[in-house]
Design an enzyme around this catalytic site. Structure first.
Site, PDB file in Angstrom:
ATOM      1  N   CYS A   1      -0.004   4.069   2.357  1.00  0.00           N
ATOM      2  CA  CYS A   1       0.343   3.786   3.753  1.00  0.00           C
ATOM      3  C   CYS A   1       1.845   3.937   3.999  1.00  0.00           C
ATOM      4  CB  CYS A   1      -0.071   2.367   4.132  1.00  0.00           C
ATOM      5  SG  CYS A   1      -1.713   1.896   3.593  1.00  0.00           S
ATOM      6  N   ASP A   2       2.673   3.464   3.081  1.00  0.00           N
ATOM      7  CA  ASP A   2       4.096   3.267   3.398  1.00  0.00           C
ATOM      8  C   ASP A   2       5.082   4.112   2.602  1.00  0.00           C
ATOM      9  OD1 ASP A   2       3.317   1.458   5.265  1.00  0.00           O
ATOM     10  OD2 ASP A   2       3.794  -0.322   4.097  1.00  0.00           O
TER      11      ASP A   2
ATOM     12  N   CYS B   1       0.861  -1.195   0.000  1.00  0.00           N
ATOM     13  CA  CYS B   1       0.000   0.000   0.000  1.00  0.00           C
ATOM     14  C   CYS B   1       0.893   1.240   0.000  1.00  0.00           C
ATOM     15  CB  CYS B   1      -0.908  -0.029   1.226  1.00  0.00           C
ATOM     16  SG  CYS B   1      -1.811   1.499   1.521  1.00  0.00           S
TER      17      CYS B   1
HETATM   18  C1  FAD Z   1       0.332  -4.520   5.337  1.00  0.00           C
HETATM   19  C2  FAD Z   1      -0.803  -3.491   5.280  1.00  0.00           C
HETATM   20  C3  FAD Z   1      -0.602  -2.258   5.841  1.00  0.00           C
HETATM   21  C4  FAD Z   1      -1.619  -1.311   5.817  1.00  0.00           C
HETATM   22  N1  FAD Z   1      -1.396  -0.099   6.391  1.00  0.00           N
HETATM   23  C5  FAD Z   1      -2.366   0.842   6.366  1.00  0.00           C
HETATM   24  C6  FAD Z   1      -2.161   2.109   6.980  1.00  0.00           C
HETATM   25  O1  FAD Z   1      -1.099   2.388   7.556  1.00  0.00           O
HETATM   26  N2  FAD Z   1      -3.185   3.000   6.932  1.00  0.00           N
HETATM   27  C7  FAD Z   1      -4.378   2.742   6.296  1.00  0.00           C
HETATM   28  O2  FAD Z   1      -5.255   3.605   6.276  1.00  0.00           O
HETATM   29  N3  FAD Z   1      -4.598   1.541   5.717  1.00  0.00           N
HETATM   30  C8  FAD Z   1      -3.625   0.597   5.735  1.00  0.00           C
HETATM   31  N4  FAD Z   1      -3.837  -0.621   5.127  1.00  0.00           N
HETATM   32  C9  FAD Z   1      -5.140  -0.867   4.489  1.00  0.00           C
HETATM   33  C10 FAD Z   1      -6.199  -1.247   5.555  1.00  0.00           C
HETATM   34  O3  FAD Z   1      -5.642  -2.216   6.427  1.00  0.00           O
HETATM   35  C11 FAD Z   1      -7.445  -1.781   4.884  1.00  0.00           C
HETATM   36  O4  FAD Z   1      -7.964  -0.777   4.030  1.00  0.00           O
HETATM   37  C12 FAD Z   1      -8.509  -2.180   5.907  1.00  0.00           C
HETATM   38  O5  FAD Z   1      -8.004  -3.148   6.808  1.00  0.00           O
HETATM   39  C13 FAD Z   1      -9.758  -2.743   5.237  1.00  0.00           C
HETATM   40  O6  FAD Z   1     -10.660  -3.112   6.248  1.00  0.00           O
HETATM   41  P1  FAD Z   1     -11.868  -4.142   6.032  1.00  0.00           P
HETATM   42  O7  FAD Z   1     -12.514  -4.258   7.358  1.00  0.00           O
HETATM   43  O8  FAD Z   1     -12.670  -3.745   4.877  1.00  0.00           O
HETATM   44  O9  FAD Z   1     -11.219  -5.545   5.617  1.00  0.00           O
HETATM   45  P2  FAD Z   1     -10.051  -6.422   6.219  1.00  0.00           P
HETATM   46  O10 FAD Z   1      -9.115  -5.626   7.006  1.00  0.00           O
HETATM   47  O11 FAD Z   1      -9.528  -7.180   5.032  1.00  0.00           O
HETATM   48  O12 FAD Z   1     -10.802  -7.444   7.212  1.00  0.00           O
HETATM   49  C14 FAD Z   1     -11.604  -8.492   6.724  1.00  0.00           C
HETATM   50  C15 FAD Z   1     -12.082  -9.321   7.894  1.00  0.00           C
HETATM   51  O13 FAD Z   1     -13.042 -10.266   7.433  1.00  0.00           O
HETATM   52  C16 FAD Z   1     -12.800 -11.513   8.063  1.00  0.00           C
HETATM   53  N5  FAD Z   1     -13.422 -12.560   7.256  1.00  0.00           N
HETATM   54  C17 FAD Z   1     -13.240 -12.880   5.957  1.00  0.00           C
HETATM   55  N6  FAD Z   1     -14.012 -13.924   5.616  1.00  0.00           N
HETATM   56  C18 FAD Z   1     -14.714 -14.278   6.732  1.00  0.00           C
HETATM   57  C19 FAD Z   1     -15.687 -15.286   7.034  1.00  0.00           C
HETATM   58  N7  FAD Z   1     -16.102 -16.148   6.099  1.00  0.00           N
HETATM   59  N8  FAD Z   1     -16.184 -15.357   8.291  1.00  0.00           N
HETATM   60  C20 FAD Z   1     -15.785 -14.488   9.251  1.00  0.00           C
HETATM   61  N9  FAD Z   1     -14.884 -13.499   9.019  1.00  0.00           N
HETATM   62  C21 FAD Z   1     -14.368 -13.416   7.787  1.00  0.00           C
HETATM   63  C22 FAD Z   1     -11.283 -11.570   8.152  1.00  0.00           C
HETATM   64  O14 FAD Z   1     -10.863 -12.568   9.094  1.00  0.00           O
HETATM   65  C23 FAD Z   1     -11.001 -10.135   8.620  1.00  0.00           C
HETATM   66  O15 FAD Z   1     -11.206 -10.052  10.004  1.00  0.00           O
HETATM   67  C24 FAD Z   1      -2.846  -1.594   5.167  1.00  0.00           C
HETATM   68  C25 FAD Z   1      -3.041  -2.850   4.566  1.00  0.00           C
HETATM   69  C26 FAD Z   1      -2.035  -3.801   4.635  1.00  0.00           C
HETATM   70  C27 FAD Z   1      -2.258  -5.164   3.994  1.00  0.00           C
END
Ligand code: FAD
Length: 302
Positions: free
Chosen positions: A134-135, A131
């Site tokens: 982010c980095d 990302c």
């Molecule tokens: C390495 C990294 C660093 C990042 N750093 C930043 C940063 O510094 N700042 C920033 O703003 N953004 C950052 N991001 C982006 C940010 O993390 C994401 O935009 C955010 O986490 C998205 O949130 P979400 O809840 O949509 O999905 P996700 O974070 O992908 O969470 C999905 C959830 O769904 C659950 N799930 C999936 N399928 C099932 C199922 N069948 N049953 C139950 N649970 C399920 C998973 O276990 C997880 O808990 C980073 C991303 C990464 C990969």
């Protein structure tokens, strides 16, 4: 019978749980195995409002989870293995167990596509990143190799040039698949170098990334590029497998929706699963909030 079942324990799902809890709806939230979602993988979060000194991903997740519990959310660390959205109320399967809910918020996130190299996994967070927003700041005056050739790779490479002294894009194709506008921007940017017809064979380094070994796909010749960072920008896959046949999916795997409202009454979607543009913590939290408010209005209508 639950009022609200939230599938996904990342920032979108946890925010939805906080809002739903505060509306006295007693939601149940299933986190699956990746508790806290993608952000739990990151050491330092510098762009989430309210934390000027930065905060680690796991600490932020812990705070969000405590806040959701404080307002009455039930957090269940199991994975939802099936859904039946064909009739209301909806049914969620957790192995053999079935729970019934009047409304569902889907916040299952997405997975960044990776190259599949062992070295990529080893250096993730230690020079390998996914990302740029982010980095990129980490690479002030340093060199970054960006892998990919689509819109997001080229856009993110351009973003990194605000910090890095040089970004070298490595793309397996003979030209970018990115839009003409982005192509032109990349070609005229003096900090960007481009290698077409090249694939990354290995990421090199001791504790941190120091280079990548690439192979020219036309000649087979291998070269080492010295670099401080490697951005992997070859796309992502929405976690929507569970909803195939239950909800209409888009070509990219996201769920067809009008903002957070899917085509099924009482079924909402939030976070990265449906975001092909921003993919940030705050945007995931924002849509989690919108989904929870919509659910509350849906339930109030009876
Ligand atoms: C390495 C990294 C660093 C990042 N750093 C930043 C940063 O510094 N700042 C920033 O703003 N953004 C950052 N991001 C982006 C940010 O993390 C994401 O935009 C955010 O986490 C998205 O949130 P979400 O809840 O949509 O999905 P996700 O974070 O992908 O969470 C999905 C959830 O769904 C659950 N799930 C999936 N399928 C099932 C199922 N069948 N049953 C139950 N649970 C399920 C998973 O276990 C997880 O808990 C980073 C991303 C990464 C990969």
């Amino acid at each position: 019978m639950y009022d609200i079942a939230i599938i996904g324990g990342g920032p979108a799902g946890l925010t939805a749980a906080i809002y739903a809890g505060r509306s006295k709806r007693k939601p149940i939230l299933f986190t699956g195995s990746n508790i806290g979602g993608q952000i739990s993988l990151t050491f330092q979060v510098e762009n989430y409002p309210g934390f000027p000194e930065s905060i680690t991903g796991p600490d932020l997740v812990e705070k969000m989870t405590a806040q959701a519990k404080k307002f009455g959310a039930e957090i269940d660390e199991r994975t939802v293995t099936g859904v039946d959205l064909s009739s209301h109320p909806y049914r969620l399967m957790i192995g053999e167990e079935v729970i019934v809910a009047k409304s569902v918020i889907i916040a299952t996130g997405s997975n960044n596509r990776l190259l599949g190299l062992e070295s990529e996994e080893r250096f993730m967070g230690r020079g390998v990143f996914v990302c740029a927003t982010c980095d990129a700041v980490i690479y002030e005056d340093l060199k970054v190799v960006a892998v990919g050739g689509g819109d997001s790779a080229v856009q993110e490479a351009l973003d990194i040039t605000k910090y890095a002294r040089e970004v070298e894009i490595v793309h397996r194709g003979k030209e970018f698949t990115a839009s003409n506008y982005l192509k032109k921007e990349a070609l005229k940017n003096e900090r960007i170098k481009i290698r077409f017809n090249a694939v990354v064979e290995e990421i090199l380094g001791e504790d941190y990334v120091s280079g990548v070994r690439i192979r020219d796909t036309l000649t087979g010749e291998e070269t080492v590029i010295e670099t401080d960072g490697v951005l992997i920008a070859i796309g992502w896959t929405p976690n929507s497998e569970l909803f195939k046949g239950q909800l209409e999916l888009m070509d990219n795997g996201g769920i067809v929706a009008d903002d957070v409202r899917t085509s099924k009454q009482g079924v909402f979607v939030a976070g990265d699963i449906n975001d092909d543009k921003y993919r940030q913590l705050v945007t995931a939290c924002g849509s989690g909030c919108r989904a929870a408010i919509e659910v509350d209005r849906f339930l109030a209508r009876g």
